[in-house]
Design a protein around this motif. Sequence first.
Motif, PDB file in Angstrom:
ATOM      1  N   UNK A 193      45.847  50.120   7.561  1.00 58.40           N
ATOM      2  CA  UNK A 193      47.228  50.443   7.196  1.00 58.40           C
ATOM      3  C   UNK A 193      48.116  49.206   7.245  1.00 58.40           C
ATOM      4  N   UNK A 194      47.959  48.392   8.283  1.00 58.11           N
ATOM      5  CA  UNK A 194      48.792  47.194   8.388  1.00 58.11           C
ATOM      6  C   UNK A 194      48.483  46.210   7.262  1.00 58.11           C
ATOM      7  N   UNK A 195      47.217  46.117   6.874  1.00 53.82           N
ATOM      8  CA  UNK A 195      46.859  45.226   5.770  1.00 53.82           C
ATOM      9  C   UNK A 195      47.438  45.724   4.457  1.00 53.82           C
ATOM     10  N   UNK A 196      47.449  47.024   4.270  1.00 55.80           N
ATOM     11  CA  UNK A 196      47.961  47.609   3.024  1.00 55.80           C
ATOM     12  C   UNK A 196      49.465  47.399   2.897  1.00 55.80           C
ATOM     13  N   UNK A 197      50.180  47.530   4.016  1.00 53.59           N
ATOM     14  CA  UNK A 197      51.639  47.438   3.976  1.00 53.59           C
ATOM     15  C   UNK A 197      52.167  46.045   4.237  1.00 53.59           C
ATOM     16  N   UNK A 198      51.297  45.096   4.555  1.00 50.85           N
ATOM     17  CA  UNK A 198      51.740  43.743   4.892  1.00 50.85           C
ATOM     18  C   UNK A 198      52.263  43.034   3.652  1.00 50.85           C
ATOM     19  N   UNK A 199      53.402  42.375   3.785  1.00 57.13           N
ATOM     20  CA  UNK A 199      53.878  41.568   2.660  1.00 57.13           C
ATOM     21  C   UNK A 199      52.950  40.374   2.430  1.00 57.13           C
ATOM     22  N   UNK A 200      53.067  39.769   1.268  1.00 61.62           N
ATOM     23  CA  UNK A 200      52.183  38.661   0.933  1.00 61.62           C
ATOM     24  C   UNK A 200      52.467  37.427   1.790  1.00 61.62           C
ATOM     25  N   UNK A 201      53.660  37.330   2.327  1.00 62.45           N
ATOM     26  CA  UNK A 201      54.027  36.191   3.168  1.00 62.45           C
ATOM     27  C   UNK A 201      53.939  36.589   4.639  1.00 62.45           C
ATOM     28  N   UNK A 202      53.020  36.006   5.416  1.00 60.63           N
ATOM     29  CA  UNK A 202      52.897  36.360   6.830  1.00 60.63           C
ATOM     30  C   UNK A 202      54.185  36.128   7.615  1.00 60.63           C
ATOM     31  N   UNK A 203      54.984  35.143   7.208  1.00 59.19           N
ATOM     32  CA  UNK A 203      56.234  34.879   7.909  1.00 59.19           C
ATOM     33  C   UNK A 203      57.177  36.074   7.806  1.00 59.19           C
ATOM     34  N   UNK A 204      57.173  36.726   6.647  1.00 60.74           N
ATOM     35  CA  UNK A 204      58.025  37.902   6.482  1.00 60.74           C
ATOM     36  C   UNK A 204      57.555  39.035   7.373  1.00 60.74           C
ATOM     37  N   UNK A 205      56.252  39.161   7.510  1.00 60.61           N
ATOM     38  CA  UNK A 205      55.696  40.202   8.365  1.00 60.61           C
ATOM     39  C   UNK A 205      56.135  39.995   9.812  1.00 60.61           C
ATOM     40  N   UNK A 206      56.061  38.774  10.293  1.00 59.72           N
ATOM     41  CA  UNK A 206      56.477  38.479  11.661  1.00 59.72           C
ATOM     42  C   UNK A 206      57.984  38.621  11.815  1.00 59.72           C
ATOM     43  N   UNK A 207      58.735  38.167  10.824  1.00 62.74           N
ATOM     44  CA  UNK A 207      60.196  38.250  10.905  1.00 62.74           C
ATOM     45  C   UNK A 207      60.652  39.700  10.915  1.00 62.74           C
ATOM     46  N   UNK A 208      59.959  40.549  10.207  1.00 55.31           N
ATOM     47  CA  UNK A 208      60.329  41.959  10.148  1.00 55.31           C
ATOM     48  C   UNK A 208      59.939  42.691  11.426  1.00 55.31           C
ATOM     49  N   UNK A 209      59.091  42.082  12.218  1.00 55.52           N
ATOM     50  CA  UNK A 209      58.669  42.720  13.459  1.00 55.52           C
ATOM     51  C   UNK A 209      57.722  43.876  13.241  1.00 55.52           C
ATOM     52  N   UNK A 210      57.049  43.882  12.102  1.00 59.48           N
ATOM     53  CA  UNK A 210      56.149  44.980  11.782  1.00 59.48           C
ATOM     54  C   UNK A 210      54.914  44.940  12.653  1.00 59.48           C
ATOM     55  N   UNK A 211      54.445  43.749  12.956  1.00 60.26           N
ATOM     56  CA  UNK A 211      53.227  43.601  13.745  1.00 60.26           C
ATOM     57  C   UNK A 211      53.525  42.692  14.931  1.00 60.26           C
ATOM     58  N   UNK A 212      53.070  43.091  16.081  1.00 54.86           N
ATOM     59  CA  UNK A 212      53.162  42.190  17.237  1.00 54.86           C
ATOM     60  C   UNK A 212      51.805  42.204  17.930  1.00 54.86           C
ATOM     61  N   UNK A 213      51.312  41.034  18.184  1.00 54.82           N
ATOM     62  CA  UNK A 213      50.009  40.921  18.836  1.00 54.82           C
ATOM     63  C   UNK A 213      50.245  40.632  20.300  1.00 54.82           C
ATOM     64  N   UNK A 214      49.565  41.366  21.152  1.00 51.44           N
ATOM     65  CA  UNK A 214      49.694  41.169  22.597  1.00 51.44           C
ATOM     66  C   UNK A 214      48.326  40.802  23.147  1.00 51.44           C
ATOM     67  N   UNK A 215      48.286  39.720  23.872  1.00 53.53           N
ATOM     68  CA  UNK A 215      47.027  39.279  24.474  1.00 53.53           C
ATOM     69  C   UNK A 215      47.067  39.568  25.947  1.00 53.53           C
TER      70      UNK A 215
END
Length: 76
Positions: A54-76
């Motif tokens: 789902x995240x791959x399908x909805x991800x914008x083509x620019x990874x920076x936009x994805x991070x700026x939008x806060x759609x995905x956050x990775x927690x280690x």
Amino acid sequence: MGLACQVLRAAVPIQPLLWVLARQMERSSEQACDSEVVEAGLHSPTYADCLLRLSEKWAPSEPQLLLAAGVVSFRI
């Protein structure tokens, strides 16, 4: 996150404790949703694969936009 918390964050944006509370509520909500899905019988790796697709399908083509939008956050 609840509507009341969102309204408070908008009304008092400089209150750091409110932001911490909102983040904790968001995490708790996310964990509760994940627990419900797994307890309903969906195998954890299958659920993770579904979320990834789902995240791959909805991800914008620019990874920076994805991070700026806060759609995905990775927690280690």
